[in-house]
Write an enzyme that holds these catalytic residues in place. Structure first.
Site, PDB file in Angstrom:
ATOM      1  N   GLU A 270       9.271   4.090  -3.916  1.00  0.00           N
ATOM      2  CA  GLU A 270       9.107   2.268  -3.549  1.00  0.00           C
ATOM      3  C   GLU A 270       9.458   1.545  -4.447  1.00  0.00           C
ATOM      4  O   GLU A 270       9.749   2.465  -5.967  1.00  0.00           O
ATOM      5  CB  GLU A 270       7.991   1.736  -3.321  1.00  0.00           C
ATOM      6  CG  GLU A 270       8.128   1.788  -1.643  1.00  0.00           C
ATOM      7  CD  GLU A 270       8.290   1.232  -1.104  1.00  0.00           C
ATOM      8  OE1 GLU A 270       9.564   0.519  -1.541  1.00  0.00           O
ATOM      9  OE2 GLU A 270       8.024   1.258   0.509  1.00  0.00           O
TER      10      GLU A 270
ATOM     11  N   ARG B  77      -4.253  -4.796  -0.248  1.00  0.00           N
ATOM     12  CA  ARG B  77      -3.395  -4.899  -1.976  1.00  0.00           C
ATOM     13  C   ARG B  77      -1.603  -5.552  -1.469  1.00  0.00           C
ATOM     14  O   ARG B  77      -1.470  -5.750  -0.880  1.00  0.00           O
ATOM     15  CB  ARG B  77      -3.454  -3.425  -1.587  1.00  0.00           C
ATOM     16  CG  ARG B  77      -1.854  -2.833  -0.961  1.00  0.00           C
ATOM     17  CD  ARG B  77      -2.018  -1.503  -1.483  1.00  0.00           C
ATOM     18  NE  ARG B  77      -0.673  -0.665  -0.615  1.00  0.00           N
ATOM     19  CZ  ARG B  77       0.041  -0.805  -0.112  1.00  0.00           C
ATOM     20  NH1 ARG B  77       0.971  -1.730  -1.400  1.00  0.00           N
ATOM     21  NH2 ARG B  77       0.770  -0.103  -0.032  1.00  0.00           N
TER      22      ARG B  77
ATOM     23  N   ASN C 230       2.435  -5.607  -2.265  1.00  0.00           N
ATOM     24  CA  ASN C 230       3.462  -4.501  -1.305  1.00  0.00           C
ATOM     25  C   ASN C 230       4.422  -4.403  -1.576  1.00  0.00           C
ATOM     26  O   ASN C 230       5.047  -3.444  -1.909  1.00  0.00           O
ATOM     27  CB  ASN C 230       2.537  -4.368   0.423  1.00  0.00           C
ATOM     28  CG  ASN C 230       3.489  -3.236   1.042  1.00  0.00           C
ATOM     29  OD1 ASN C 230       3.403  -1.798   0.321  1.00  0.00           O
ATOM     30  ND2 ASN C 230       4.769  -3.319   1.648  1.00  0.00           N
TER      31      ASN C 230
ATOM     32  N   GLU D 190      -3.941  -0.403   6.861  1.00  0.00           N
ATOM     33  CA  GLU D 190      -3.140  -0.584   7.386  1.00  0.00           C
ATOM     34  C   GLU D 190      -3.425  -0.627   9.190  1.00  0.00           C
ATOM     35  O   GLU D 190      -2.800  -0.240  10.608  1.00  0.00           O
ATOM     36  CB  GLU D 190      -2.072   0.700   7.697  1.00  0.00           C
ATOM     37  CG  GLU D 190      -1.384   0.921   6.632  1.00  0.00           C
ATOM     38  CD  GLU D 190      -0.468   1.777   6.289  1.00  0.00           C
ATOM     39  OE1 GLU D 190       0.300   2.206   7.189  1.00  0.00           O
ATOM     40  OE2 GLU D 190      -0.290   2.350   5.364  1.00  0.00           O
TER      41      GLU D 190
ATOM     42  N   ASN E  71       6.357  -6.361   4.715  1.00  0.00           N
ATOM     43  CA  ASN E  71       7.172  -5.939   3.322  1.00  0.00           C
ATOM     44  C   ASN E  71       8.746  -5.693   3.105  1.00  0.00           C
ATOM     45  O   ASN E  71       8.726  -7.481   4.209  1.00  0.00           O
ATOM     46  CB  ASN E  71       7.856  -3.914   4.795  1.00  0.00           C
ATOM     47  CG  ASN E  71       7.494  -2.617   3.812  1.00  0.00           C
ATOM     48  OD1 ASN E  71       7.415  -2.760   2.878  1.00  0.00           O
ATOM     49  ND2 ASN E  71       7.332  -2.061   4.402  1.00  0.00           N
TER      50      ASN E  71
ATOM     51  N   ASP F  48      11.432  -1.163   6.662  1.00  0.00           N
ATOM     52  CA  ASP F  48       9.862  -0.954   5.380  1.00  0.00           C
ATOM     53  C   ASP F  48      10.710  -1.813   4.213  1.00  0.00           C
ATOM     54  O   ASP F  48      10.726  -3.319   4.835  1.00  0.00           O
ATOM     55  CB  ASP F  48      10.430   1.570   5.168  1.00  0.00           C
ATOM     56  CG  ASP F  48       9.014   1.302   4.233  1.00  0.00           C
ATOM     57  OD1 ASP F  48       9.137  -0.426   3.464  1.00  0.00           O
ATOM     58  OD2 ASP F  48       8.496   2.010   3.838  1.00  0.00           O
TER      59      ASP F  48
END
Length: 297
Positions: free
Chosen positions: A21, A104, A106, A125, A155, A202
């Site tokens: 990522e 958290r 992201n 999630e 995202n 994403d």
């Protein structure tokens, strides 16, 4: 009219991380930085020399964004950290969402004014407990402001080249939202930019003409949208989970793409030998040089 692209992405770096990522291209180093979230690892790869460096983070780093002093701002479950690749040290800068231990951080981006926009998510999630934040650096330290909420997995985010539009994904909702960024740095006029009918949006990034590029988790593709939300082309990827794209290279016309092995059944992984690796391809419209988090004077 939407079309399937003739672009054929190739595997650039067969690193096979679990959840790649947050790619960022650092022009001064001609290097790509990215993270492997579950492994709490930061990676640096030099395409020209194939040199690869790694650092172990104190927690799961979900994003790292360059700062004007040569360090990086990193998002981890318990807040914001600074990372210095020159000595490998991490320092904890700020706690975010202390009352939400199930959340958290992201993903994040830097806008043209040198501010960082980032989001949080429910680590399981399941619940819409995530929010969107902005952080500025002031003489007194980090100033973190809350701007939106109700995200299960936030995202992106990404900012238009002029800094006037912020794009944010809520991945489980298969939706990309757009906001107008006001002169004071607030968000207004929330609207739906695009909805996906297959897979989950994403990481997203804009190019120099304002086009939006969206990597699709569980969709084996990248979507290229015009600024008005029209889908221009679909780029097929040879792996299921495509996570984020960064433009770089000497002319910013090379797209570097992170991918993931997480969540892919073993039988499917046999058909995706390079899942979790870095892919690349060339584009006609260049990207935007990576913005840096601006420190106060």
């Amino acid at each position: 009219m939407t079309m399937s692209s003739k672009i054929v992405p190739g595997c650039l770096f067969d690193v096979k991380v679990t959840l790649g990522e947050g790619p960022v291209w650092i022009a001064e180093e001609q290097a790509l930085y990215f993270v492997d979230i579950p492994a709490s690892t930061i990676h640096r790869y030099h395409p020209e020399t194939e040199k690869h460096d790694t650092w172990k983070a104190p927690n799961r780093a979900a994003f790292l964004l360059p700062v004007t002093d040569g360090t990086f701002l990193c998002g981890m479950p318990d807040g914001l950290y600074r990372f210095d690749p020159r000595d490998g040290r991490f320092s904890h800068d700020a706690v975010v969402e202390p009352g939400k231990p199930g959340n958290r951080l992201n993903d994040g981006c830097v806008d043209p004014k040198g501010r960082v926009w980032f989001g949080s998510m429910d680590d399981s999630e399941q619940s819409p407990t995530g929010s969107i934040y902005c952080v500025r650096h002031t003489p007194g330290g980090l100033d973190i402001s809350h701007h939106d909420e109700g995200y299960t997995v936030s995202n992106g985010p990404a900012v238009s080249p002029d800094g006037r539009i912020l794009y944010v994904c809520d991945s489980p909702e298969q939706t990309i939202y757009a906001f107008t960024v006001t002169e004071t740095g607030d968000l207004s006029q929330e609207r739906i930019f695009a909805r996906l009918d297959q897979g989950y949006p994403d990481g997203i990034v804009t190019d120099s003409e304002g086009g939006l590029w969206c990597c699709v988790w569980g969709g084996s593709r990248i979507l290229h949208f015009a600024p008005d939300g029209t889908l221009l082309e679909t780029i097929a990827m040879p792996c299921s989970n495509v996570t984020k794209l960064a433009f770089g290279g000497e002319d910013y016309r090379t797209a570097f793409v992170t991918t993931a092995r997480r969540g892919v059944p073993e039988a499917q992984l046999a058909k995706e030998p390079h899942a979790g690796s870095i892919f690349s391809f060339r584009v006609e419209v260049p990207g935007i040089p990576q913005q840096k988090f601006q420190l106060a004077n």
